[in-house]
Design a protein around this motif. Structure first.
Motif, PDB file in Angstrom:
ATOM      1  N   GLN A   6      -5.905 -15.838  -6.445  1.00  0.00           N
ATOM      2  CA  GLN A   6      -5.157 -15.227  -7.498  1.00  0.00           C
ATOM      3  C   GLN A   6      -5.869 -13.795  -7.448  1.00  0.00           C
ATOM      4  N   ARG A   7      -7.129 -13.897  -7.562  1.00  0.00           N
ATOM      5  CA  ARG A   7      -7.832 -12.341  -7.690  1.00  0.00           C
ATOM      6  C   ARG A   7      -7.579 -11.739  -6.562  1.00  0.00           C
ATOM      7  N   LEU A   8      -7.713 -12.309  -5.443  1.00  0.00           N
ATOM      8  CA  LEU A   8      -7.649 -11.535  -4.094  1.00  0.00           C
ATOM      9  C   LEU A   8      -6.180 -10.801  -3.882  1.00  0.00           C
ATOM     10  N   LEU A   9      -5.301 -12.047  -4.239  1.00  0.00           N
ATOM     11  CA  LEU A   9      -3.925 -11.371  -4.245  1.00  0.00           C
ATOM     12  C   LEU A   9      -3.543  -9.892  -5.111  1.00  0.00           C
ATOM     13  N   GLN A  10      -4.119 -10.210  -6.590  1.00  0.00           N
ATOM     14  CA  GLN A  10      -4.010  -9.119  -7.475  1.00  0.00           C
ATOM     15  C   GLN A  10      -4.758  -7.977  -6.759  1.00  0.00           C
ATOM     16  N   GLN A  11      -5.769  -7.954  -6.080  1.00  0.00           N
ATOM     17  CA  GLN A  11      -6.494  -6.667  -5.577  1.00  0.00           C
ATOM     18  C   GLN A  11      -5.397  -5.995  -4.604  1.00  0.00           C
ATOM     19  N   PHE A  12      -4.608  -6.401  -3.882  1.00  0.00           N
ATOM     20  CA  PHE A  12      -3.663  -5.911  -2.669  1.00  0.00           C
ATOM     21  C   PHE A  12      -2.302  -5.974  -3.267  1.00  0.00           C
ATOM     22  N   ALA A  13      -1.904  -6.317  -4.444  1.00  0.00           N
ATOM     23  CA  ALA A  13      -0.714  -5.867  -4.974  1.00  0.00           C
ATOM     24  C   ALA A  13      -0.488  -4.630  -5.411  1.00  0.00           C
ATOM     25  N   PRO A  14       0.787  -4.083  -5.044  1.00  0.00           N
ATOM     26  CA  PRO A  14       0.921  -2.576  -5.488  1.00  0.00           C
ATOM     27  C   PRO A  14       0.934  -2.516  -7.005  1.00  0.00           C
ATOM     28  N   THR A  15       1.389  -3.324  -7.524  1.00  0.00           N
ATOM     29  CA  THR A  15       1.887  -3.045  -8.962  1.00  0.00           C
ATOM     30  C   THR A  15       0.197  -3.144  -9.749  1.00  0.00           C
ATOM     31  N   SER A  16      -0.548  -4.033  -9.428  1.00  0.00           N
ATOM     32  CA  SER A  16      -1.816  -4.093  -9.781  1.00  0.00           C
ATOM     33  C   SER A  16      -2.919  -2.947  -9.569  1.00  0.00           C
ATOM     34  N   ALA A  17      -2.452  -2.438  -8.320  1.00  0.00           N
ATOM     35  CA  ALA A  17      -3.148  -1.204  -7.843  1.00  0.00           C
ATOM     36  C   ALA A  17      -2.815   0.203  -8.617  1.00  0.00           C
ATOM     37  N   GLY A  18      -1.465   0.173  -8.895  1.00  0.00           N
ATOM     38  CA  GLY A  18      -0.821   1.361  -9.500  1.00  0.00           C
ATOM     39  C   GLY A  18      -1.189   1.051 -11.080  1.00  0.00           C
ATOM     40  N   LEU A  19      -1.269   0.026 -11.733  1.00  0.00           N
ATOM     41  CA  LEU A  19      -1.837   0.051 -13.185  1.00  0.00           C
ATOM     42  C   LEU A  19      -3.399   0.408 -13.237  1.00  0.00           C
ATOM     43  N   ALA A  20      -3.983  -0.075 -12.327  1.00  0.00           N
ATOM     44  CA  ALA A  20      -5.646   0.135 -12.218  1.00  0.00           C
ATOM     45  C   ALA A  20      -5.719   1.829 -12.220  1.00  0.00           C
ATOM     46  N   ILE A  21      -4.867   2.394 -11.334  1.00  0.00           N
ATOM     47  CA  ILE A  21      -5.160   3.794 -11.329  1.00  0.00           C
ATOM     48  C   ILE A  21      -4.947   4.595 -12.715  1.00  0.00           C
ATOM     49  N   GLY A  43      -1.747   2.976   0.661  1.00  0.00           N
ATOM     50  CA  GLY A  43      -1.541   2.206   2.086  1.00  0.00           C
ATOM     51  C   GLY A  43      -0.215   1.663   1.855  1.00  0.00           C
ATOM     52  N   TRP A  44       0.449   1.105   0.782  1.00  0.00           N
ATOM     53  CA  TRP A  44       1.716   0.487   0.483  1.00  0.00           C
ATOM     54  C   TRP A  44       2.554   1.561   0.637  1.00  0.00           C
ATOM     55  N   ALA A  45       2.425   3.092   0.225  1.00  0.00           N
ATOM     56  CA  ALA A  45       3.186   3.930   0.535  1.00  0.00           C
ATOM     57  C   ALA A  45       3.694   4.370   2.107  1.00  0.00           C
ATOM     58  N   ALA A  46       2.062   4.397   2.817  1.00  0.00           N
ATOM     59  CA  ALA A  46       2.469   4.756   4.053  1.00  0.00           C
ATOM     60  C   ALA A  46       3.027   3.647   5.075  1.00  0.00           C
ATOM     61  N   ALA A  47       2.708   2.519   4.526  1.00  0.00           N
ATOM     62  CA  ALA A  47       3.370   1.370   5.312  1.00  0.00           C
ATOM     63  C   ALA A  47       5.042   1.406   5.093  1.00  0.00           C
ATOM     64  N   ALA A  48       5.677   1.556   3.723  1.00  0.00           N
ATOM     65  CA  ALA A  48       7.045   1.896   3.691  1.00  0.00           C
ATOM     66  C   ALA A  48       7.522   3.015   4.314  1.00  0.00           C
ATOM     67  N   LEU A  49       7.005   4.089   4.489  1.00  0.00           N
ATOM     68  CA  LEU A  49       7.327   5.144   5.125  1.00  0.00           C
ATOM     69  C   LEU A  49       7.518   4.969   6.584  1.00  0.00           C
ATOM     70  N   SER A  50       6.081   4.423   7.180  1.00  0.00           N
ATOM     71  CA  SER A  50       6.314   4.267   8.461  1.00  0.00           C
ATOM     72  C   SER A  50       7.354   2.918   8.931  1.00  0.00           C
TER      73      SER A  50
END
Length: 61
Positions: A6-21, A43-50
């Motif tokens: 659960q913690r590993l998935l939270q570290q790479f989820a875009p929502t958790s990352a955005g809130l951490a900023i 990284g998520w933004a770059a992947a979506a644009l690519s």
């Protein structure tokens, strides 16, 4: 159900990352730090644009 996964998935989820900023207090309780969160969000933004660029090039040939 496993807390490690659960913690590993939270570290790479875009929502958790955005809130951490945006966090300014209790940084130790976050699953990811603010600077790492910025990197994950970028990284998520770059992947979506690519992906969008590749799909556009492939379908608009």
């Amino acid at each position: 159900g496993d807390p490690h996964w659960q913690r590993l998935l939270q570290q790479f989820a875009p929502t958790s990352a955005g809130l951490a900023i945006q966090a300014t207090t209790d940084l130790h309780s976050l699953p990811i730090g603010p600077w790492a969160g910025l990197g994950v969000t970028a990284g998520w933004a770059a992947a979506a644009l690519s992906t969008g660029g590749l799909l556009l090039r492939g379908r608009d040939a």
